[in-house]
Motif scaffolding. Structure first.
Motif, mmCIF file in Angstrom:
data_model
loop_
_atom_site.group_PDB
_atom_site.id
_atom_site.type_symbol
_atom_site.label_atom_id
_atom_site.label_comp_id
_atom_site.label_asym_id
_atom_site.label_seq_id
_atom_site.Cartn_x
_atom_site.Cartn_y
_atom_site.Cartn_z
ATOM 1 N N THR A 86 0.808 -1.220 0.000
ATOM 2 C CA THR A 86 0.000 0.000 0.000
ATOM 3 C C THR A 86 0.841 1.271 0.000
ATOM 4 O OG1 THR A 86 -0.123 -0.120 2.410
ATOM 5 C CG2 THR A 86 -1.946 -1.112 1.174
ATOM 6 N N SER A 87 2.117 1.154 -0.285
ATOM 7 C CA SER A 87 2.995 2.320 -0.320
ATOM 8 C C SER A 87 2.470 3.343 -1.329
ATOM 9 C CB SER A 87 4.407 1.902 -0.715
ATOM 10 O OG SER A 87 5.201 3.032 -1.011
ATOM 11 N N ASN A 88 2.583 4.630 -0.981
ATOM 12 C CA ASN A 88 2.108 5.693 -1.869
ATOM 13 C C ASN A 88 2.874 5.739 -3.179
ATOM 14 O OD1 ASN A 88 0.050 6.536 -0.309
ATOM 15 N ND2 ASN A 88 0.912 8.514 0.248
ATOM 16 N N ASP A 89 4.044 5.118 -3.213
ATOM 17 C CA ASP A 89 4.831 5.108 -4.445
ATOM 18 C C ASP A 89 4.198 4.190 -5.497
ATOM 19 O OD1 ASP A 89 6.629 6.804 -3.243
ATOM 20 O OD2 ASP A 89 7.915 5.178 -2.527
ATOM 21 N N ASN A 90 3.327 3.280 -5.055
ATOM 22 C CA ASN A 90 2.726 2.307 -5.963
ATOM 23 C C ASN A 90 1.367 2.800 -6.465
ATOM 24 O OD1 ASN A 90 4.878 0.542 -5.521
ATOM 25 N ND2 ASN A 90 3.868 -0.388 -3.748
ATOM 26 N N LEU A 91 1.315 3.177 -7.725
ATOM 27 C CA LEU A 91 0.057 3.580 -8.351
ATOM 28 C C LEU A 91 -0.485 2.405 -9.144
ATOM 29 C CD1 LEU A 91 0.918 7.169 -9.638
ATOM 30 C CD2 LEU A 91 -0.289 6.538 -7.551
ATOM 31 N N GLY A 92 -1.786 2.310 -9.244
ATOM 32 C CA GLY A 92 -2.415 1.206 -9.970
ATOM 33 C C GLY A 92 -3.320 0.425 -9.040
ATOM 34 N N LEU A 93 -3.377 -0.884 -9.247
ATOM 35 C CA LEU A 93 -4.255 -1.746 -8.456
ATOM 36 C C LEU A 93 -3.478 -2.341 -7.288
ATOM 37 C CD1 LEU A 93 -7.245 -2.700 -8.661
ATOM 38 C CD2 LEU A 93 -6.357 -4.812 -9.649
ATOM 39 N N ILE A 94 -3.969 -2.112 -6.075
ATOM 40 C CA ILE A 94 -3.334 -2.639 -4.868
ATOM 41 C C ILE A 94 -4.170 -3.815 -4.372
ATOM 42 C CG2 ILE A 94 -2.408 -2.091 -2.609
ATOM 43 C CD1 ILE A 94 -1.234 -0.407 -4.894
ATOM 44 N N LEU A 121 -5.360 27.249 4.759
ATOM 45 C CA LEU A 121 -5.777 26.562 3.534
ATOM 46 C C LEU A 121 -5.730 25.046 3.739
ATOM 47 C CD1 LEU A 121 -3.864 28.614 0.794
ATOM 48 C CD2 LEU A 121 -6.256 28.836 1.507
ATOM 49 N N LEU A 122 -6.677 24.353 3.119
ATOM 50 C CA LEU A 122 -6.685 22.888 3.169
ATOM 51 C C LEU A 122 -5.488 22.342 2.405
ATOM 52 C CD1 LEU A 122 -10.480 22.221 2.520
ATOM 53 C CD2 LEU A 122 -9.258 21.795 4.649
ATOM 54 N N LYS A 123 -4.902 21.277 2.919
ATOM 55 C CA LYS A 123 -3.699 20.711 2.313
ATOM 56 C C LYS A 123 -4.061 19.770 1.161
ATOM 57 C CE LYS A 123 -1.431 22.902 5.399
ATOM 58 N NZ LYS A 123 -0.813 24.194 5.014
ATOM 59 N N ASN A 124 -3.125 19.650 0.223
ATOM 60 C CA ASN A 124 -3.319 18.772 -0.929
ATOM 61 C C ASN A 124 -2.436 17.537 -0.819
ATOM 62 O OD1 ASN A 124 -4.986 20.770 -2.083
ATOM 63 N ND2 ASN A 124 -4.367 20.128 -4.106
ATOM 64 N N GLN A 125 -2.971 16.416 -1.286
ATOM 65 C CA GLN A 125 -2.190 15.187 -1.380
ATOM 66 C C GLN A 125 -2.105 14.799 -2.847
ATOM 67 O OE1 GLN A 125 -5.011 13.090 1.159
ATOM 68 N NE2 GLN A 125 -5.429 11.642 -0.506
ATOM 69 N N THR A 126 -1.084 14.068 -3.195
ATOM 70 C CA THR A 126 -0.875 13.728 -4.602
ATOM 71 C C THR A 126 -1.555 12.422 -4.994
ATOM 72 O OG1 THR A 126 1.220 12.650 -4.013
ATOM 73 C CG2 THR A 126 1.321 14.950 -4.704
ATOM 74 N N VAL A 127 -1.828 11.556 -4.002
ATOM 75 C CA VAL A 127 -2.374 10.226 -4.289
ATOM 76 C C VAL A 127 -3.677 10.029 -3.533
ATOM 77 C CG1 VAL A 127 -1.956 7.742 -4.112
ATOM 78 C CG2 VAL A 127 -0.069 9.269 -4.696
ATOM 79 N N ALA A 128 -4.656 9.402 -4.209
ATOM 80 C CA ALA A 128 -5.929 9.053 -3.569
ATOM 81 C C ALA A 128 -6.209 7.573 -3.798
ATOM 82 C CB ALA A 128 -7.070 9.898 -4.131
ATOM 83 N N ALA A 129 -6.828 6.926 -2.811
ATOM 84 C CA ALA A 129 -7.140 5.496 -2.899
ATOM 85 C C ALA A 129 -8.643 5.306 -3.063
ATOM 86 C CB ALA A 129 -6.657 4.778 -1.645
ATOM 87 N N ILE A 130 -9.023 4.532 -4.093
ATOM 88 C CA ILE A 130 -10.434 4.241 -4.369
ATOM 89 C C ILE A 130 -10.681 2.765 -4.091
ATOM 90 C CG2 ILE A 130 -12.235 4.196 -6.137
ATOM 91 C CD1 ILE A 130 -10.618 6.377 -7.625
ATOM 92 N N GLY A 131 -11.595 2.483 -3.180
ATOM 93 C CA GLY A 131 -11.931 1.093 -2.862
ATOM 94 C C GLY A 131 -12.894 0.524 -3.894
ATOM 95 N N LEU A 132 -12.521 -0.563 -4.553
ATOM 96 C CA LEU A 132 -13.375 -1.187 -5.566
ATOM 97 C C LEU A 132 -14.413 -2.090 -4.895
ATOM 98 C CD1 LEU A 132 -10.746 -2.061 -8.342
ATOM 99 C CD2 LEU A 132 -12.196 -0.030 -8.140
ATOM 100 N N PRO A 133 -15.558 -2.333 -5.558
ATOM 101 C CA PRO A 133 -16.631 -3.142 -4.948
ATOM 102 C C PRO A 133 -16.159 -4.540 -4.551
ATOM 103 C CG PRO A 133 -17.416 -2.059 -6.942
ATOM 104 C CD PRO A 133 -15.935 -1.840 -6.900
ATOM 105 N N GLN A 134 -16.761 -5.077 -3.496
ATOM 106 C CA GLN A 134 -16.378 -6.381 -2.975
ATOM 107 C C GLN A 134 -16.655 -7.490 -3.982
ATOM 108 O OE1 GLN A 134 -14.736 -6.765 -0.123
ATOM 109 N NE2 GLN A 134 -14.536 -8.979 -0.436
ATOM 110 N N TYR A 135 -17.748 -7.357 -4.762
ATOM 111 C CA TYR A 135 -18.069 -8.401 -5.740
ATOM 112 C C TYR A 135 -16.950 -8.553 -6.751
ATOM 113 C CZ TYR A 135 -18.984 -5.831 -10.093
ATOM 114 O OH TYR A 135 -18.840 -5.107 -11.265
ATOM 115 N N PHE A 136 -16.281 -7.422 -7.098
ATOM 116 C CA PHE A 136 -15.194 -7.495 -8.068
ATOM 117 C C PHE A 136 -13.970 -8.155 -7.445
ATOM 118 C CE2 PHE A 136 -11.448 -5.716 -10.213
ATOM 119 C CZ PHE A 136 -11.682 -6.226 -11.480
ATOM 120 N N TYR A 137 -13.744 -7.922 -6.156
ATOM 121 C CA TYR A 137 -12.641 -8.589 -5.463
ATOM 122 C C TYR A 137 -12.836 -10.103 -5.506
ATOM 123 C CZ TYR A 137 -9.692 -10.235 -1.621
ATOM 124 O OH TYR A 137 -8.773 -10.924 -0.865
#
Length: 290
Positions: A86-94, A121-137
């Motif tokens: 789950t390292s932020n350096d890893n983009l794609g599917l975790i 001011l609100l801070k910005n992050q460069t990476v966001a994580a999207i949880g995919l549906p459980q049925y797809f897992y």
């Protein structure tokens, strides 16, 4: 003497009228219809383990459903990087022990300057994580796609394209419909344009493609990671409800309940004030009015 320009103009007018008559409602555009969505949904639970163009049927279904829920094209899905960290350096599917996470890094519209250290001011992050549906897992775990660094594994994109065309051809013959790979790839985009219910910026984040036309809203809007996930879940829920409109027996997948919290970091504008800063500014102005 025939006026060809006048004749062509008349024919174009007739074609437009015919198109309008076929597309009586916005959802009657070149969209996957509720019955076609339900056919794709029911076929994922098939127990058949046949090979299509030397590719397991379960792998083809998994690829198609990732295309459907992310709005990405076949090439992008096949070449999606897969990681087990789950390292932020890893983009794609975790891949974790209980879920699949899609990590994205939308390109900012402005470079970070001295304002990024402003406590108001609100801070910005460069990476966001999207949880995919459980049925797809569950589909992914049952497939042969695990253990690869690319989502598609060893077969090429072209091999998957041929296998998908063969798979959809048989599905269309069985149900007398016209499902195509292109319609699956463009479903989320076409549905968003037709219904105008969802934020196009959120869909672009999910698809991994940011267009110039959304640059302005991306520059001025700020989304927390929780809000991004909530809005994406609303897009998926709309799709599941369309399926259920055709087949009431379909069990809509349970999506995790997310509570919008007071995140102080997010994606988007670098000039969004914090809640505390807005309250202080209002109180300061009110004091002057008194």
């Amino acid at each position: 003497i025939k006026d060809k320009a006048k004749i062509n103009h008349k024919n174009r007018g007739i074609s437009k009228c015919v198109s309008r008559s076929h597309n009586i409602t916005p959802l009657a555009r070149n969209l996957l219809q509720p019955n076609e969505l339900s056919y794709l949904w029911h076929d994922r639970s098939s127990q058949r383990t046949t090979l299509i163009n030397k590719i397991p049927r379960t792998d083809i279904q998994c690829i198609l459903h990732l295309i459907l829920i992310t709005g990405r094209n076949l090439s992008d899905v096949c070449n999606l990087d897969v990681h087990h960290s789950t390292s932020n350096d890893n983009l794609g599917l975790i891949v974790t022990e209980s879920e699949l996470i899609l990590k994205i890094a939308p390109k900012p519209t402005a470079k970070r300057g001295k304002h990024s250290d402003n406590p108001n001011l609100l801070k910005n992050q460069t990476v966001a994580a999207i949880g995919l549906p459980q049925y797809f897992y569950n589909m992914f775990i049952k497939s042969n796609l695990r253990g690869h660094t690319k989502f598609s594994g060893k077969p090429s994109v072209n091999a998957y394209r041929i296998a998908i065309e063969s798979y959809l051809k048989k599905l269309n013959q069985r149900h007398r419909c016209q499902i195509s790979l292109k319609r699956i790839e463009n479903y989320l985009i076409n549905n968003l344009i037709a219904t105008e219910k969802h934020d196009p910026v959120i869909l672009e984040m999910l698809r991994g493609e940011l267009s110039y036309y959304s640059r302005s809203p991306r520059h001025y809007a700020w989304y927390s990671e929780t809000e991004i996930n909530c809005r994406i879940q609303a897009i998926w829920l709309d799709m599941f409800n369309q399926m259920r409109g055709y087949d009431t027996d379909i069990q809509i997948p349970v999506l995790p309940e997310l509570q919008l919290d007071l995140d102080t970091t997010g994606i988007g504008s670098q000039f969004t004030p914090t809640r505390a800063a807005i309250k202080d500014w209002v109180n300061h102005r009110l004091a002057h009015l008194k």
